[in-house]
Design a protein around this motif. Structure first.
Motif, short mmCIF file in Angstrom:
data_model
loop_
_atom_site.label_atom_id
_atom_site.label_comp_id
_atom_site.label_asym_id
_atom_site.label_seq_id
_atom_site.Cartn_x
_atom_site.Cartn_y
_atom_site.Cartn_z
N ASN A 1 5.54 73.89 70.94
CA ASN A 1 4.40 73.15 71.47
C ASN A 1 3.95 73.72 72.82
N THR B 1 0.97 76.02 72.51
CA THR B 1 -0.32 75.32 72.48
C THR B 1 -0.73 74.91 73.89
N SER C 1 2.32 78.82 68.05
CA SER C 1 1.81 77.45 67.89
C SER C 1 1.62 77.08 66.42
N SER D 1 -3.37 72.10 67.74
CA SER D 1 -2.92 73.49 67.62
C SER D 1 -3.64 74.19 66.48
#
Length: 284
Positions: free
Chosen positions: A65, A68, A93, A160
């Protein structure tokens, strides 16, 4: 840039072998280390199995994460330097939805499997006799835990994917005129801003409280979420840098220069200092 990386066959074999071993180990762990309901606290190996599974699931969820988050802050800052290796961040991502599913399976197995050895607040009788747990029962309960987890994991996965779709769209459109480029940029900024808000409300506050800090619900820290963010961001930037260096050495990423690697190193250094600063609150 019109390069496409092809994973060497030997890497695919090793990866496939490790995944098979991991899957078999997971299955055997579930079969042999999953005692009957009500006996969780009496089986230390079972507790270790689910605790390690939870730790690894959450670590990799936060880690991918981070890619992202990195793309989002670059979009909002209108930073052009990261375009040279943006595809690497997008590739990392892309694992967010997969890790989202795996993470949800793990945390829901713990919560709805009534694993009170992991989350003591799942024990209603204990909550009724513990003033601290009773005071936190408004948010430390399976309902809030599940809804918040589903909501934010869903948002992370959606955004994302949106950002990757926008990036591929720019490839298809080629050179844009002013109006088309403005609309494309505004969509990126809108979803990036939405992500930042959700990130602040999740990783910056509630999610680490629910997933990690509630393992010991008597202990609390207002800085724990930022400690979690700092540690995972350093790890995420390290992973991104490793891939950038690897692809550069493989003859890819033609526009990546020494300055790009230095800037990535500055991110790692800066947030490692932040992580160190937050860590002192726990040990001093």
């Amino acid at each position: 840039m019109n390069n496409q990386y092809v994973t060497p066959a030997v890497y695919k074999k090793f990866s496939g072998g490790f995944m098979i071993v991991g899957l078999l180990t997971l299955i055997l762990g579930v079969i042999f280390l999953n005692p009957a309901a009500g006996s969780h606290r009496d089986n230390l190996n079972s507790t270790r199995f689910w605790a390690v599974l939870l730790q690894n699931g959450l670590y990799w969820m936060f880690l991918v994460n981070t890619a992202t988050f990195f793309m989002v802050i670059c979009i909002l800052a209108m930073a052009g330097w990261q375009v040279a290796f943006r595809r690497v961040a997008e590739a990392i991502s892309s694992v967010v939805p997969l890790m989202a599913i795996l993470t949800l399976i793990i945390i829901f197995s713990i919560v709805f499997g009534h694993r009170t050895d992991i989350y003591p607040w799942l024990d209603k009788e204990m909550v009724n006799h513990d003033e601290v747990l009773k005071g936190k029962s408004g948010f430390l309960n399976p309902g809030v835990y599940s809804i918040v987890s589903l909501l934010f994991i869903g948002i992370w996965s959606l955004i994302s994917k949106k950002l990757r779709d926008f990036s591929r769209e720019s490839d298809r459109l080629g050179t844009m005129d002013y109006e088309t480029g403005k609309k494309w940029m505004n969509r990126n900024i809108f979803w990036a801003a939405f992500y930042i808000i959700s990130f602040g409300l999740s990783v910056g506050s509630t999610i680490p409280w629910l997933w990690i800090m509630s393992i010991d619900a008597h202990w609390f820290s207002t800085m724990f979420s930022w400690y979690t963010f700092g540690s995972t961001f350093v790890s995420g930037m390290a992973l991104l840098t490793i891939f950038v260096v690897y692809f550069k050495n493989q003859g890819q990423l033609a526009f990546v220069t020494q300055e790009h690697l230095q800037d990535l190193g500055k991110f790692m250094f800066a947030f490692s200092i932040l992580w160190t600063y937050l860590t002192k609150d726990y040990f001093i």
